[in-house]
Design a protein around this motif. Structure first.
Motif, PDB file in Angstrom:
ATOM      1  N   ARG A 125       0.824  -1.213   0.000  1.00  0.00           N
ATOM      2  CA  ARG A 125       0.000   0.000   0.000  1.00  0.00           C
ATOM      3  C   ARG A 125       0.859   1.264   0.000  1.00  0.00           C
ATOM      4  N   ARG A 161      -4.552  -3.956  -6.129  1.00  0.00           N
ATOM      5  CA  ARG A 161      -5.827  -3.609  -5.481  1.00  0.00           C
ATOM      6  C   ARG A 161      -5.794  -2.180  -4.943  1.00  0.00           C
ATOM      7  N   SER A 162      -4.664  -1.790  -4.399  1.00  0.00           N
ATOM      8  CA  SER A 162      -4.542  -0.437  -3.842  1.00  0.00           C
ATOM      9  C   SER A 162      -4.627   0.624  -4.928  1.00  0.00           C
ATOM     10  N   LEU A 165      -8.222   1.072  -5.847  1.00  0.00           N
ATOM     11  CA  LEU A 165      -8.952   1.855  -4.850  1.00  0.00           C
ATOM     12  C   LEU A 165      -8.718   3.349  -5.043  1.00  0.00           C
TER      13      LEU A 165
END
Length: 244
Positions: A125, A161-162, A165
Motif C-alpha cells: 500500500r 488492489r490499492s 482503490l
C-alpha cells in the motif's frame, strides 16, 4: 493495534458488563483506563481470575506503551498473549521503517503467516506511488522470511488492489521492467481471471468487439489493462456475430 488486538478488545468489552464479580469488572475497567499507569494496569490485570481475560487485558495495557519492545512482552508469560504482544511490536517497528526486523519477529511467533502478510500488504500500500522498480525493492525485506515464500505475489496483488482503490487501473505493464516479473504477472493474472469470470461470455464479447474494457471502475476508468494478446485471445474465442 493489530487485528488480533482489536479482537481481544472486542472480547473484553462484554466481559465488563457480564462479570459476576463487580469488583473484578471494576479492576478490569481501571486497568484499561489510559490514565492508569502501565505498571499499575498490568498488576490489576494479574488479579483477574480468568486466564484468557488476564492475557487480553495485559496485551491491551502494554499496547499503550509508546516505546513497546519485545522485552516488555515478557510480562505476559510464554503463552499466546506473549506472541500477540510481539505482533504489536512488529507492527510498530514496520511503521518506523524497521521492516526486516519486524519480519524477523513475525517469523518467530505462532501468528507468523498473518503477521508477515500484514507487513507485506502494508508495504504494498505504501508503494502505490513509487516506480515499479523502486516498489520491488520493498519485497527484498521479506526474502529471508520462511513463512511467507509467496510474499512477492501477495505484494503485487495488494499493490494492484490499492491502485484500483485510488481509481487507477491494474496494469500488467507494471511487471515488464521488474527484475523478477513472474510474481507480478501471477498476481495480475489471478485478479484478471476472477474478474473475467464475473462477466457473462455474451457481455464480454460485446464489449471486446466495441473495443471497450471488460470492467470499469466508478470513475469510468478500466479496472484492468491486460496485455493486448490477452484481449486478442478472448476476442478470438468469441463466436462470430450473427447477421441481423
Amino acid at each position: 493495534m493489530s487485528k488480533l488486538s482489536a479482537l481481544a478488545l472486542g472480547l473484553l468489552l462484554p466481559f465488563l458488563g457480564a462479570c459476576a464479580d463487580p469488583s473484578e469488572a471494576a479492576r478490569l475497567t481501571q486497568a484499561l483506563d489510559p490514565a492508569t499507569p502501565i505498571k499499575e494496569g498490568l498488576a490489576l490485570c494479574r488479579t483477574l481470575t480468568d486466564p484468557t481475560q488476564l492475557g487480553q487485558c495485559g496485551v491491551q495495557v502494554l499496547d499503550r506503551k509508546e516505546d513497546l519492545g519485545e522485552g516488555d512482552c515478557v510480562a505476559l508469560g510464554q503463552g499466546v498473549w506473549l506472541d500477540e504482544c510481539r505482533f504489536n511490536v512488529a507492527e510498530r517497528l514496520a511503521a518506523q521503517g524497521e521492516v526486516a526486523v519486524a519480519a524477523e519477529i513475525c517469523d518467530r511467533i505462532r501468528f507468523s503467516r498473518p503477521c508477515n502478510f500484514h507487513l507485506v500488504r502494508e508495504q504494498a500500500r505504501l508503494s502505490v506511488d513509487e516506480a515499479p522498480a523502486v516498489a520491488e525493492a520493498r519485497i527484498a525485506l521479506f526474502s529471508e522470511v520462511s513463512i511467507a515464500p509467496d510474499a512477492a505475489r501477495l505484494f503485487w496483488g495488494e499493490r494492484f488492489r490499492s491502485t484500483q482503490l485510488l481509481g487507477r487501473p491494474a496494469d500488467v505493464a507494471v511487471c515488464a521492467g521488474l527484475s523478477d516479473a513472474a510474481p507480478c504477472r501471477e498476481a495480475f493474472t489471478s485478479m484478471w481471471d476472477r474478474a473475467v469470470q464475473a462477466v457473462s461470455p455474451e457481455q464480454a464479447c460485446a464489449r471486446l468487439r466495441l473495443g471497450n474494457p471488460l470492467l470499469t471502475m466508478g470513475n469510468g476508468e478500466p479496472s484492468f489493462v491486460p496485455a493486448p494478446e490477452t484481449l486478442a485471445a478472448l476476442l478470438k474465442a468469441c463466436p462470430a456475430p450473427t447477421s441481423p
